[in-house]
Every structure is written in structure tokens, then in C-alpha cells.
Design a protein around this motif. Structure first.
Motif, PDB file in Angstrom:
ATOM      1  N   TYR A  44       0.826  -1.210   0.000  1.00  6.24           N
ATOM      2  CA  TYR A  44       0.000   0.000   0.000  1.00  6.24           C
ATOM      3  C   TYR A  44       0.858   1.257   0.000  1.00  6.24           C
ATOM      4  O   TYR A  44       0.500   2.270  -0.606  1.00  6.24           O
ATOM      5  CB  TYR A  44      -1.005  -0.019   1.152  1.00  6.24           C
ATOM      6  N   SER A  53       0.384   3.717  -3.061  1.00  5.79           N
ATOM      7  CA  SER A  53      -0.107   5.050  -2.708  1.00  5.79           C
ATOM      8  C   SER A  53       0.845   6.129  -3.196  1.00  5.79           C
ATOM      9  O   SER A  53       0.430   7.164  -3.737  1.00  5.79           O
ATOM     10  CB  SER A  53      -0.266   5.175  -1.189  1.00  5.79           C
ATOM     11  N   ARG A 107      -3.535   7.680  -3.891  1.00  6.74           N
ATOM     12  CA  ARG A 107      -3.965   7.262  -2.559  1.00  6.74           C
ATOM     13  C   ARG A 107      -5.125   6.266  -2.596  1.00  6.74           C
ATOM     14  O   ARG A 107      -5.179   5.350  -1.778  1.00  6.74           O
ATOM     15  CB  ARG A 107      -4.349   8.489  -1.736  1.00  6.74           C
ATOM     16  N   TRP A 139      -5.038   2.635  -1.057  1.00  2.00           N
ATOM     17  CA  TRP A 139      -6.007   2.184  -0.049  1.00  2.00           C
ATOM     18  C   TRP A 139      -6.620   0.849  -0.444  1.00  2.00           C
ATOM     19  O   TRP A 139      -6.771  -0.042   0.399  1.00  2.00           O
ATOM     20  CB  TRP A 139      -7.088   3.240   0.130  1.00  2.00           C
ATOM     21  N   PHE A 156      -4.192  -1.827   0.189  1.00  2.00           N
ATOM     22  CA  PHE A 156      -4.131  -2.105   1.622  1.00  2.00           C
ATOM     23  C   PHE A 156      -5.254  -3.049   2.040  1.00  2.00           C
ATOM     24  O   PHE A 156      -5.028  -4.007   2.791  1.00  2.00           O
ATOM     25  CB  PHE A 156      -4.227  -0.802   2.408  1.00  2.00           C
ATOM     26  N   SER A 176      -0.266   1.437   8.829  1.00  2.14           N
ATOM     27  CA  SER A 176      -1.509   2.133   8.476  1.00  2.14           C
ATOM     28  C   SER A 176      -1.895   3.151   9.541  1.00  2.14           C
ATOM     29  O   SER A 176      -2.416   4.220   9.229  1.00  2.14           O
ATOM     30  CB  SER A 176      -2.642   1.114   8.268  1.00  2.14           C
ATOM     31  N   ALA A 205      -4.645   6.153   8.891  1.00  2.00           N
ATOM     32  CA  ALA A 205      -5.745   5.592   8.114  1.00  2.00           C
ATOM     33  C   ALA A 205      -7.033   5.498   8.922  1.00  2.00           C
ATOM     34  O   ALA A 205      -8.105   5.264   8.353  1.00  2.00           O
ATOM     35  CB  ALA A 205      -5.368   4.196   7.606  1.00  2.00           C
ATOM     36  N   THR A 250     -14.063   1.265  -0.490  1.00  2.32           N
ATOM     37  CA  THR A 250     -14.132   2.479  -1.303  1.00  2.32           C
ATOM     38  C   THR A 250     -15.060   3.507  -0.663  1.00  2.32           C
ATOM     39  O   THR A 250     -14.785   4.719  -0.693  1.00  2.32           O
ATOM     40  CB  THR A 250     -14.602   2.153  -2.722  1.00  2.32           C
ATOM     41  N   TRP A 294     -13.225   5.172   2.050  1.00  8.88           N
ATOM     42  CA  TRP A 294     -12.326   6.163   1.446  1.00  8.88           C
ATOM     43  C   TRP A 294     -13.092   7.435   1.082  1.00  8.88           C
ATOM     44  O   TRP A 294     -12.659   8.551   1.391  1.00  8.88           O
ATOM     45  CB  TRP A 294     -11.667   5.571   0.202  1.00  8.88           C
ATOM     46  N   LEU A 333     -11.825   9.157   4.463  1.00  9.96           N
ATOM     47  CA  LEU A 333     -10.431   9.488   4.171  1.00  9.96           C
ATOM     48  C   LEU A 333     -10.275  10.656   3.202  1.00  9.96           C
ATOM     49  O   LEU A 333      -9.510  11.585   3.460  1.00  9.96           O
ATOM     50  CB  LEU A 333      -9.700   8.251   3.618  1.00  9.96           C
ATOM     51  N   GLN A 365      -8.152  14.496   3.540  1.00  8.78           N
ATOM     52  CA  GLN A 365      -6.895  14.113   2.913  1.00  8.78           C
ATOM     53  C   GLN A 365      -5.695  14.898   3.429  1.00  8.78           C
ATOM     54  O   GLN A 365      -4.548  14.471   3.232  1.00  8.78           O
ATOM     55  CB  GLN A 365      -6.985  14.261   1.397  1.00  8.78           C
ATOM     56  N   TRP A 388      -4.498   9.342   5.955  1.00  8.22           N
ATOM     57  CA  TRP A 388      -3.874   8.571   4.878  1.00  8.22           C
ATOM     58  C   TRP A 388      -2.683   9.329   4.293  1.00  8.22           C
ATOM     59  O   TRP A 388      -2.563   9.549   3.109  1.00  8.22           O
ATOM     60  CB  TRP A 388      -4.894   8.232   3.792  1.00  8.22           C
TER      61      TRP A 388
END
Length: 470
Positions: free
Chosen positions: A92, A96, A101, A105, A108, A324, A329, A441, A444, A448, A452, A456
Motif C-alpha cells: 500500500y 499510494s 492514494r 487504499w 491495503f 496504516s 488511516a 471504497t 475512502w 479518508l 486528505q 492517509w
């Protein structure tokens, strides 16, 4: 790919508190021992390979050989990216930094899926190989192995390298013994290896193995030798990672392929009949070729190999969770807990979080997990190959790192082949993996990405002060 981390970010820690770094304590020999132990040649041979025998018969060896050839290209990608971005985050962190990213992710999540589920699945196999001495229910034996592996994972990594090295010797001895016995009792010539056939359900009939069946089996074949990727998880603890990561990755792949493939060929030519080969009862064949004492010895070696696998997988998985958390994360309380290091330098909270739930998973029905794991490994390799296409852009072009031959032809060819292999997998396994990826997803998109600037933030530890390996 708009969220790709810039070169300055990739090559230096994010601003703010200095992230904790793992201690560089092992050289290429220790790293190779740990990485080989994660491949677990003997436990793979006795636990995973029988599934290939049951579906591919005499083509099992050919399928593993093709998978190993594909893994050479994958190993090239891992070697280049692992020396360019030596982080405990492994795949990851590499993806990334280079491909974005979101891609990192997803890698990961796929890697976490593989490394969290495989240890308890393999650990439950201990019961079968302790049977000559004591009968223990598979979930109980698996749970005990996971707890033992957790305790070992709390030790200093150098100590674990020696522990797993001793167990690894026993693994290789068991695999070598199987190879010698199989070749000594050959029932068919080498031509059987290129004429695919498998016994029917009753054992009396014979079916031909098709090329599409081999392609479908490649996902499991990739999983069989995938442990060489552990070297990139250990890159943060390897001395002189710019040199030793590539050496560890390539040496591990070569040794593990030989240790697994040679006995598989021996079993294929030495099985008493096609029905025995398709059954995948390797311990039974060993006993028939020799005697019960030898069969018991091999079984105990396999049991130790499984314990060895559990130790190394817990070590690997805890490093992934540690990285992570260090890269933020999760919500702050989770990050703070997972990034804590014990006196030995091991991430103790992350180790417990990997091992204890793993023991619990031994009591869950995991029938479809090998298929899901095969899909996850293939998808993970595909994304690593995509990242390899970005490894020589901008500032990364001038960074000192091991560089693969035949770039970019190798990653492009891998992307095409791995994508095709995915299309040949069973729908059920694709749906399971796809569903988990979809949930990841959403995490994310909803958590995440809106944060940003504070979540992450993949960091790569400085390697300039790393001493040269002896």
C-alpha cells in the motif's frame, strides 16, 4: 490518479510529529529466513497444494510452474518498488506513493484481507498433522497456534528470525524427504506432467484437464508462492534496504519455488495411481512409500511449519497495521493505539489485534476463503504492476533503487495476464472480494478523502542512516 502523492511527500515524512520508525535489526539472511517462513513451503505443500491436485491432477505441477514464472515479473516489480519506497506498509505504501492514494487504499484492503484470513486457515491444518500423536479439534488447534504465534510476535524481530530459521530447516527436510520418496517410487514418466488428467469422483473414471482449468488455477498458484512479498513489509527493519530488499525478494522466490515444485513433481510421478494423486493425501502416500515412523516425522515437521507460518504472518500483519496507523488511516484513538511500540521494538497492540481475532476466526466456517484469497492476491499484484509503470517518473527517476530489467514491458505484460486470470475466477469469489472492496471504497470516499490533509498520509522512513548489512 489525481491523488498521487508528490515526490517530495513520498520521500520525506509528513509535517507534524516525527512518525515512529521500526528498528533496523536484520540483514539479508535474517530477512530471507523470515520471508521464506512466510511462504511456508511445507505447510503450503501439505495444506494448499492438495486442492490443486484435486482439481488439476497431473497438471498441478505445470500450473505451479507457470505461476512461478509469472511471479518472477511480480518479484521484479516488488524489488524495484520496495527499494524505492522501503516502508512497513508494503504494497500500500508503494502503490499510494506512485499510483495514487485511492489505489493504495484498495491495495491495503486486499493485502489485509489476505494476511488476516490466511493464518487461521492454515493454522487449523495443524490438527491433521498432530493426529499421529494426539487428536485435537481443528478449531482448538488452530486457535492455540494463533495465540502462540502472537506471543512470539511480541519478541524482538532478530530473535524471531532465529526461531523461524530453525523451524524452516525442518520444513525443508520434510519437503526433501517427500521428494526423495516420490522419485524413488515413480509409477509414471515425466510425460505425465504435460498430459493433464484427474480422477473422477468415484476414482474409477478419468477426466482431461483443460487449458481454461489451468488458467483458473493460476490464482491459487500465485497464492502458493506469494509469501516473497513479505520482504517489502520487512524493508523498514532491513539493514541497507536499497540493496537487501531486492536480494531478499528474488532469493526467496527462487528457493521457495524449488522447495515446493520439486516435491510436487515427485508426488505426481510417484503417486500409486491417479485416484491417490487426486485425493491429495500426501501424508498417506509418504507412509505407503516408507513406514508409519517416517510418516509421523513428516507430519510433525508440517505441524511445526504451520506454527512457523503463524509466527511470521502475525509479524507481517502487525507491521501492516502499525504502518496504516502511522499513516493515519483510522480515527485518532485507533491510530494512537496501533502505532505503539513495546520494549522489544515490536508494535504490540497491532500484534495483539492480529493474533487474538485470528484465533477466533479458527472457529468460523472459512470454506470459500482460499478462492477469495486467490482473487485478492491477483488483484493486489495487478495494482502493484500498475504502480511499477509510475516508478520512473519525476523525482523517482533519480532515486537510488534496484531497477528491474525490461521495464516497462514486464509490468505491462503482468497487467494483461493478471486481468485475464481474474476474468476466469468463479463468480462467487469475485463477488465476495468485490463487495469488500466496495465497502472499503465507501470508507475512502466518506472518511479518508474529505480529510486528505490529515488522514492517509503515507510516509517513507529515511534510510540514509541505515547501516550496511553484514
Amino acid at each position: 490518479m489525481s491523488d498521487t502523492i508528490s515526490a517530495p511527500q513520498a520521500l520525506a515524512p509528513a509535517t507534524g510529529p516525527v512518525p515512529q520508525k521500526l528498528k533496523r535489526s536484520i540483514g539479508v539472511v535474517g530477512g530471507t529466513l523470515l520471508t521464506l517462513s512466510c511462504v511456508t513451503p511445507a505447510s503450503t505443500l501439505f495444506v494448499v497444494v492438495p486442492d490443486l491436485f484435486s482439481s488439476l491432477g497431473t497438471y498441478a505441477a505445470l500450473t505451479i510452474a507457470i505461476g512461478s514464472l509469472l511471479c518472477i515479473g511480480v518479484a521484479f516489480c516488488y524489488s524495484e518498488l520496495g527499494t524505492l519506497i522501503p516502508s512497513a506498509g508494503g504494497e500500500y505504501a508503494m502503490v499510494s506513493t506512485l499510483a495514487g492514494r485511492l489505489a493504495g487504499w484498495l491495495v491495503f484492503v486486499l493485502s489485509l484481507l489476505v494476511v488476516m484470513i490466511v493464518p487461521p486457515v492454515i493454522a487449523m491444518g495443524t490438527a491433521d498433522y498432530l493426529a499421529p500423536i494426539v487428536h485435537i479439534p481443528a478449531p482448538v488447534a488452530g486457535g492455540a497456534v494463533m495465540l502462540l504465534a502472537t506471543l512470539a510476535g511480541l519478541l524482538d524481530l532478530r530473535a524471531n528470525a532465529w526461531i523461524t530459521g530453525i523451524f524452516l530447516v525442518l520444513e525443508v527436510v520434510a519437503a526433501a524427504l517427500v521428494a526423495v520418496l516420490g522419485f524413488a517410487h515413480s509409477e509414471r514418466g515425466a510425460s505425465a506432467l504435460i498430459h493433464g488428467s484427474v480422477a473422477g469422483e468415484t476414482g474409477a473414471s478419468t477426466s482431461t484437464v483443460t487449458a481454461m482449468m489451468v488458467v483458473s488455477g493460476l490464482a491459487i498458484a500465485l497464492f502458493i508462492t506469494q509469501g516473497f512479498s513479505t520482504a517489502v513489509y520487512l524493508s523498514e527493519e532491513l539493514e541497507n534496504p536499497r540493496r537487501n530488499v531486492a536480494r531478499t525478494v528474488l532469493a526467496t522466490l527462487a528457493i521457495s519455488t524449488a522447495v515446493i515444485l520439486v516435491p510436487v513433481i515427485a508426488i505426481t510421478v510417484g503417486a500409486p495411481d491417479l485416484a491417490a494423486l487426486t485425493s491429495g493425501d500426501i501424508s498417506g502416500m509418504v507412509t505407503a512409500w516408507s513406514n508409519s515412523a517416517v510418516g509421523t516425522f513428516v507430519s510433525l515437521c508440517v505441524a511445526l511449519a504451520i506454527v512457523n507460518a503463524g509466527i511470521v504472518m502475525v509479524i507481517q500483519n502487525s507491521r501492516v497495521l502499525f504502518a496504516s496507523a502511522r499513516d493515519k488511516a483510522w480515527p485518532a484513538p485507533v491510530n494512537n493505539a496501533l502505532s505503539r511500540l513495546g520494549r522489544s521494538g515490536s508494535p504490540w497492540v497491532a500484534t495483539l489485534l492480529v493474533g487474538v481475532p485470528g484465533a477466533g476466526l479458527c472457529f468460523v466456517n472459512l470454506d470459500t476463503l482460499y478462492g477469495v484469497t486467490g482473487v485478492s492476491v491477483t488483484g493486489m499484484y495487478l495494482l502493484v504492476a500498475v504502480a511499477a509503470l509510475y516508478s520512473r517518473r519525476g523525482a523517482h527517476r533519480t532515486v537510488a533503487a534496484w531497477r528491474m530489467p525490461l521495464w516497462p514491458a514486464v509490468p505491462v505484460a503482468l497487467i494483461l495476464v493478471l486481468a485475464y486470470i481474474l476474468t476466469q475466477q468463479e463468480t462467487e469469489y469475485l463477488l465476495w472480494t468485490g463487495g469488500i472492496t466496495a465497502v472499503a471504497t465507501l470508507y475512502w470516499a466518506l472518511y479518508l478523502r474529505p480529510r486528505q490533509d490529515s488522514r492517509w498520509l503515507v510516509t517513507v522512513p529515511d534510510t540514509e542512516d541505515a547501516p550496511a548489512a553484514a
